[in-house]
Design a protein around this motif. Structure first.
Motif, PDB file in Angstrom:
ATOM      1  N   SER A  62      -7.744  -7.399   7.322  1.00  0.00           N
ATOM      2  CA  SER A  62      -8.527  -6.754   8.206  1.00  0.00           C
ATOM      3  C   SER A  62      -8.491  -7.332   9.333  1.00  0.00           C
ATOM      4  O   SER A  62      -8.028  -8.427   9.502  1.00  0.00           O
TER       5      SER A  62
ATOM      6  N   ARG B 149      -9.742   3.840   5.477  1.00  0.00           N
ATOM      7  CA  ARG B 149      -9.386   2.457   5.853  1.00  0.00           C
ATOM      8  C   ARG B 149      -9.807   1.897   7.216  1.00  0.00           C
ATOM      9  O   ARG B 149     -10.299   0.727   7.276  1.00  0.00           O
TER      10      ARG B 149
ATOM     11  N   SER C 158      -7.820  -2.880   4.942  1.00  0.00           N
ATOM     12  CA  SER C 158      -6.533  -2.501   4.017  1.00  0.00           C
ATOM     13  C   SER C 158      -5.340  -2.384   4.487  1.00  0.00           C
ATOM     14  O   SER C 158      -4.676  -1.293   4.162  1.00  0.00           O
TER      15      SER C 158
END
Length: 121
Positions: A17, A66, A84
């Motif tokens: 991330s 995401r 992700s």
């Protein structure tokens, strides 16, 4: 004079991330939409996500689920939380804002300088 200054890019492993920030400063009367675009090598810049002054969000299909865009109107700042992450997210990310300057009667489009995001193991 209006400036958009981005921060938060870097190198991250796949599945990781990153959080990007973009702060607008200068002679600002009002900010409308704020967004994040990305540019892949040899490609044109494309929209990743945009958020209206009221908080309505729009995402590119490739990042839905995401990435999350948000903003702090008191700080004139927009954020992009990217989870992700995939290698295909590797790009230069640019923030963008539609801004009306003080004493101005029209709106202008402003861009940040870009920040590199690299997703690689």
């Amino acid at each position: 004079q209006v400036q958009l200054v981005e921060s938060g890019g870097g190198l991250v492993q796949p599945g990781g991330s990153l959080r990007l920030s973009c702060a607008a400063s200068g002679s600002i009367f009002s900010i409308d939409d704020m967004g994040w675009y990305r540019q892949f090598p040899g490609k044109q810049r494309e929209l990743a996500a945009v958020i209206s002054s009221g908080g309505r969000t729009t995402y590119a299909d490739s990042v839905k689920g995401r990435f999350t865009i948000s903003r702090d109107n008191a700080k004139n700042t927009v954020y992009l939380q990217m989870n992700s992450l995939k290698s295909e997210d590797t790009a230069v990310y640019y923030c963008n804002a539609r801004i009306r300057r003080r004493m101005a009667t029209t709106w202008g489009i402003y861009w940040g300088q870009g920040t590199q995001v690299t997703v690689s193991s």
